[in-house]
Scaffold this active site. Structure first.
Site, PDB file in Angstrom:
ATOM      1  N   HIS A  42      -6.279  -6.035  -1.727  1.00  0.00           N
ATOM      2  CA  HIS A  42      -5.329  -4.952  -1.468  1.00  0.00           C
ATOM      3  C   HIS A  42      -4.305  -5.490  -0.476  1.00  0.00           C
ATOM      4  O   HIS A  42      -4.657  -5.857   0.643  1.00  0.00           O
ATOM      5  CB  HIS A  42      -6.056  -3.735  -0.884  1.00  0.00           C
ATOM      6  CG  HIS A  42      -5.165  -2.541  -0.646  1.00  0.00           C
ATOM      7  ND1 HIS A  42      -4.590  -1.834  -1.686  1.00  0.00           N
ATOM      8  CD2 HIS A  42      -4.755  -1.937   0.486  1.00  0.00           C
ATOM      9  CE1 HIS A  42      -3.859  -0.837  -1.177  1.00  0.00           C
ATOM     10  NE2 HIS A  42      -3.946  -0.885   0.147  1.00  0.00           N
TER      11      HIS A  42
ATOM     12  N   SER B 193       0.833  -1.195   0.000  1.00  0.00           N
ATOM     13  CA  SER B 193       0.000   0.000   0.000  1.00  0.00           C
ATOM     14  C   SER B 193       0.877   1.259   0.000  1.00  0.00           C
ATOM     15  O   SER B 193       1.723   1.408  -0.876  1.00  0.00           O
ATOM     16  CB  SER B 193      -0.970  -0.040   1.182  1.00  0.00           C
ATOM     17  OG  SER B 193      -1.987   0.917   1.023  1.00  0.00           O
TER      18      SER B 193
ATOM     19  N   ASP C 158      -8.036  -3.066  -7.417  1.00  0.00           N
ATOM     20  CA  ASP C 158      -7.525  -2.808  -6.067  1.00  0.00           C
ATOM     21  C   ASP C 158      -8.649  -2.238  -5.193  1.00  0.00           C
ATOM     22  O   ASP C 158      -9.211  -1.183  -5.499  1.00  0.00           O
ATOM     23  CB  ASP C 158      -6.357  -1.823  -6.145  1.00  0.00           C
ATOM     24  CG  ASP C 158      -5.747  -1.568  -4.793  1.00  0.00           C
ATOM     25  OD1 ASP C 158      -4.742  -2.204  -4.475  1.00  0.00           O
ATOM     26  OD2 ASP C 158      -6.290  -0.732  -4.034  1.00  0.00           O
TER      27      ASP C 158
END
Length: 367
Positions: free
Chosen positions: A310, A147, A243
């Protein structure tokens, strides 16, 4: 469980979290054949783009080591078990905690609000500290992150390379860090507006790759699509084509969806209408376009699966387990290992949704 180490030498360098506390990392020592190999995992957790957000953030583990867990479990790519992490289990594994709010790139302060934006200094102080603990002798090293940490692993990849001699095998892995400068469902630029605030508030521009800022504005150079082709060090991009963070916070955030048409779809892909799926297929096409030039380089690796997910490296179920996501029978851990050790070139792109039945799609509670 792996304990938190605060970087005592950081204060003298001004390398502190948002609230002025010391930064830290968790280190689990390697052994055997991995004793001289180092994996650095940069923690993710969004960004703060204005004083109010950052003041709120400094009262959490993402802005202060005071609130960080003193011990965390190492799973997925950080696991020390061969059956869970076949290629990196006996390496020195480090998780660098994220407490600056700008993907380890800021360098400024806001005295009135008591905020220190020192991400770049934290990054350098941590590397310095780890070098003194044996990383300088590494035969091989991998900089990874998920991330906001995945974005950081792209932004810092070449810097990381330069810490080591040319004889050291050094590569970088970005998990769920391919944040796109995409148009949201209202026709606006939600993520660009967020990034513009981060870059301006935290003094990021001086720490962005010069090769990008020489011809683009600093906010554009915080978007990985404008940097990845210029990264000299071998880089692996692992991303879900859909995502889930980008769907929720960039493409269809509540601010761009005042009537709530996207509310159910945002939380659960199974609730998306045909036209919403078409919009998301358009986003997938943008992802593939963004990595096209990057993937032409022989040294780079790519794994784009058609999941609503994610961050897939730190979770055991998605990294390497009996029912992990696979594309062409290859699990993510095997693909990354094959690429890192040059066992084979990895350029894996999944067919579009809904063809992949191995996905671990994320479904969120009603907000």
């Amino acid at each position: 469980m792996v304990g938190l180490t605060l970087i005592q030498s950081a204060r003298a360098k001004g390398a502190v979290c948002l609230d002025g506390t010391l930064p830290g990392y968790h280190l689990h020592r390697g052994y055997g054949s991995g004793a001289n190999s180092w994996l650095i995992q940069l923690e993710g957790g969004g960004w703060c783009n204005n004083v109010r957000n950052c003041v709120y953030r400094k009262k959490t583990r993402r802005g202060s080591s005071w609130y960080m867990e003193k011990q965390i479990a190492f799973t997925g790519i950080l696991s020390n078990k061969a059956q869970e992490n076949p290629d990196f289990f006996n390496w020195n594994r480090v998780k660098l905690r994220y407490c600056d709010g700008a993907s380890f790139t800021g360098d400024s302060e806001n005295k009135a609000a008591g905020l220190q934006f020192r991400g770049q200094r934290i990054w350098l102080a941590a590397m310095d500290d780890l070098m003194s603990k044996g990383m300088r002798h590494a035969h091989q090293a991998l900089l990874s992150g998920c991330s906001a940490g995945g974005l950081a692993s792209i932004l810092h990849c070449d810097e990381f390379r330069d810490f080591f001699p040319r004889t050291t095998r050094v590569k970088c892995l970005s998990d769920a860090g391919l944040f796109l400068d995409a148009v949201d469902v209202s026709g606006g630029h939600t993520l660009r507006n967020l990034y513009s605030g981060v870059v301006g508030l935290q003094g990021v521009q001086n720490n962005l790759p010069r090769i990008c800022t020489n011809h683009l504005d600093p906010t554009s150079c915080f978007f990985p699509q404008n940097i990845i082709r210029q990264v000299r060090t071998p880089l692996f991009i692992l991303n879900a084509a859909y995502d889930s963070w980008q769907i929720q916070s960039s493409l269809a955030p509540p601010s761009a969806d005042p009537h709530g048409h996207w509310h159910d779809c945002r939380l659960n892909h199974a609730k998306c209408s045909a036209s919403q799926i078409r919009f998301l297929q358009g986003f997938r096409n943008q992802v593939l376009k963004a990595v096209r030039g990057f993937s032409m380089s022989k040294q780079n690796g790519l794994f784009i699966n058609s999941c609503f997910a994610h961050c897939q490296t730190e979770r055991q179920d998605t990294w390497f387990a009996d029912d992990s996501p696979v594309v062409g029978n290859k699990a993510i851990a095997i693909a990354v290992g094959d690429w890192y050790f040059d066992r084979s070139g990895i350029k894996i792109v999944d067919c579009p949704y809904p063809c992949d039945k191995t996905c671990h799609n994320l479904v969120f509670q009603r907000a």
